[in-house]
Design an enzyme around this catalytic site. Sequence first.
Site, PDB file in Angstrom:
ATOM      1  N   ASN A 232       0.827  -1.202   0.000  1.00 59.48           N
ATOM      2  CA  ASN A 232       0.000   0.000   0.000  1.00 59.48           C
ATOM      3  C   ASN A 232       0.862   1.253   0.000  1.00 59.48           C
ATOM      4  O   ASN A 232       2.075   1.196   0.222  1.00 59.48           O
ATOM      5  CB  ASN A 232      -0.911   0.009   1.232  1.00 59.48           C
ATOM      6  CG  ASN A 232      -1.910  -1.120   1.219  1.00 59.48           C
ATOM      7  OD1 ASN A 232      -2.605  -1.327   0.230  1.00 59.48           O
ATOM      8  ND2 ASN A 232      -1.986  -1.870   2.320  1.00 59.48           N
TER       9      ASN A 232
ATOM     10  N   CYS B 173      -4.790  -8.299  -3.302  1.00 61.35           N
ATOM     11  CA  CYS B 173      -5.344  -7.140  -4.015  1.00 61.35           C
ATOM     12  C   CYS B 173      -5.872  -7.697  -5.318  1.00 61.35           C
ATOM     13  O   CYS B 173      -5.087  -8.003  -6.226  1.00 61.35           O
ATOM     14  CB  CYS B 173      -4.266  -6.083  -4.248  1.00 61.35           C
ATOM     15  SG  CYS B 173      -4.787  -4.745  -5.351  1.00 61.35           S
TER      16      CYS B 173
ATOM     17  N   ASN C  70      -7.675 -10.734   3.228  1.00 59.54           N
ATOM     18  CA  ASN C  70      -7.566  -9.465   3.936  1.00 59.54           C
ATOM     19  C   ASN C  70      -8.930  -9.086   4.522  1.00 59.54           C
ATOM     20  O   ASN C  70      -9.968  -9.523   4.039  1.00 59.54           O
ATOM     21  CB  ASN C  70      -7.009  -8.364   3.014  1.00 59.54           C
ATOM     22  CG  ASN C  70      -7.837  -8.151   1.768  1.00 59.54           C
ATOM     23  OD1 ASN C  70      -8.587  -9.013   1.354  1.00 59.54           O
ATOM     24  ND2 ASN C  70      -7.708  -6.993   1.156  1.00 59.54           N
TER      25      ASN C  70
ATOM     26  N   ARG D 284      -7.856  -0.084   3.610  1.00 60.98           N
ATOM     27  CA  ARG D 284      -6.788  -0.111   4.600  1.00 60.98           C
ATOM     28  C   ARG D 284      -5.446   0.248   3.958  1.00 60.98           C
ATOM     29  O   ARG D 284      -5.054  -0.323   2.958  1.00 60.98           O
ATOM     30  CB  ARG D 284      -6.699  -1.520   5.219  1.00 60.98           C
ATOM     31  CG  ARG D 284      -5.636  -1.687   6.277  1.00 60.98           C
ATOM     32  CD  ARG D 284      -5.595  -3.098   6.824  1.00 60.98           C
ATOM     33  NE  ARG D 284      -5.274  -4.090   5.793  1.00 60.98           N
ATOM     34  CZ  ARG D 284      -4.944  -5.366   6.062  1.00 60.98           C
ATOM     35  NH1 ARG D 284      -4.916  -5.791   7.315  1.00 60.98           N
ATOM     36  NH2 ARG D 284      -4.671  -6.198   5.089  1.00 60.98           N
TER      37      ARG D 284
ATOM     38  N   CYS E  90     -11.510  -1.177  -5.275  1.00 60.22           N
ATOM     39  CA  CYS E  90     -10.790  -2.168  -4.473  1.00 60.22           C
ATOM     40  C   CYS E  90     -11.355  -3.535  -4.835  1.00 60.22           C
ATOM     41  O   CYS E  90     -12.519  -3.825  -4.564  1.00 60.22           O
ATOM     42  CB  CYS E  90     -10.961  -1.884  -2.987  1.00 60.22           C
ATOM     43  SG  CYS E  90     -10.237  -3.164  -1.910  1.00 60.22           S
ATOM     44  N   GLY E  91     -10.555  -4.369  -5.490  1.00 59.56           N
ATOM     45  CA  GLY E  91     -11.042  -5.652  -5.983  1.00 59.56           C
ATOM     46  C   GLY E  91     -11.508  -6.594  -4.900  1.00 59.56           C
ATOM     47  O   GLY E  91     -12.561  -7.224  -5.013  1.00 59.56           O
TER      48      GLY E  91
END
Length: 280
Positions: free
Chosen positions: A31, A40, A128, A181, A189-190
Site C-alpha cells: 500500500n 489485491c 484481507n 486499509r 478495491c477488488g
Amino acid sequence: MADREGPVGGDGLLALVEGDEGHAFGMRMFNSDGSEAETCLNGLRCTARLGFELLGLDRARVNLKTSSADVARADPVAPGVETILTRVGPVSTATRDVGLRIAAAEVVDAPIAELPSARSFTAVAMPNPHLVTFVERVDEGELVALGEWCEAAPMVLPARGNVSFVAQEDAETIFVRTFERGVGLTDSCGSAMAASTLSAVLTGRVAEARWVTVRNRGGLVRAMVERGDGGPVVSIAGNATFEADRVVECDPATGTLGAVETVRERRDEIAAWAGVLAAR
C-alpha cells in the site's frame, strides 16, 4: 512510487515474483503507506496479465502473501478490453480470520457493538479483512469517518480493516464505495468488490452461482459466489488495462525517483476502457 499525484502516479506497488511449488508465479502488494496487503484482486488481474505475457500462459495458479488464487484470460467485458478472471477461496467469515476481537464467531448482517456505528455489518476475510454494510445511499463522510477509525488500529480490530458501503441497484447489480486499509477512500478495491458480492449472497440480496455486476467509481466487474468444499469461492472477471510501459530509477535509501522514461503508450487500451466508463 505510490504517490497518486507523483511522476509514477500509483495507489500502491505490485510486484511480480517467482512462485513456489505448484504456482507459475507470485504477487506481492504494498500500500501507499508501506504496509503489505494479503491480497489485491484488482492488482492480481494486472499482475496476472503481465505474468501471462512474460511466460506465454493463458491460466495459472498464483501465490499471494498468505493464500493462492487461480487466474485465467477471459472473454472481454467490452471490445478491446483485456479481461482476466480471478478465482479466490475458500474465503472465511470467521471473526478470528477477519481480525475482529469480539465474542461472536461470525458477523453476518448484524451490528458490531464495539464499532462507532449502529449499522449492520458482514465481516469477511478475503483473506484481507473487510467490513461490509448495505445502505440506501452512500454517505462518503460517514464512510471516511468509520474508515479512519478502523485505520487507527483500535483494540477490536488491531490489524485494521477495509470498510465498504454498498448500495443495491437491482437484483443483479450493486455499487461499492470503499475506504481501503493503508490507502484511504479509493475508486476501486477488488477484494472489497469480492467481499461485497459475498456479503450480498450471504444476506440474500443477490443469488448464489449467478454473475452479478459490481460497480464503483473506477468502473465495473462481473462477480459470482459459489460453494466450494471448504467454503465460499468468489470469482471476478474484470479489466486488466495497461496504460503505458515506463522505466524509472528508484533509490529506496533516499526515497527519491529519477526521470520517468516512457517506453510505450497503450492508447488503444486506454480508449477501449474509456468507452466502457462513458457508456455506464
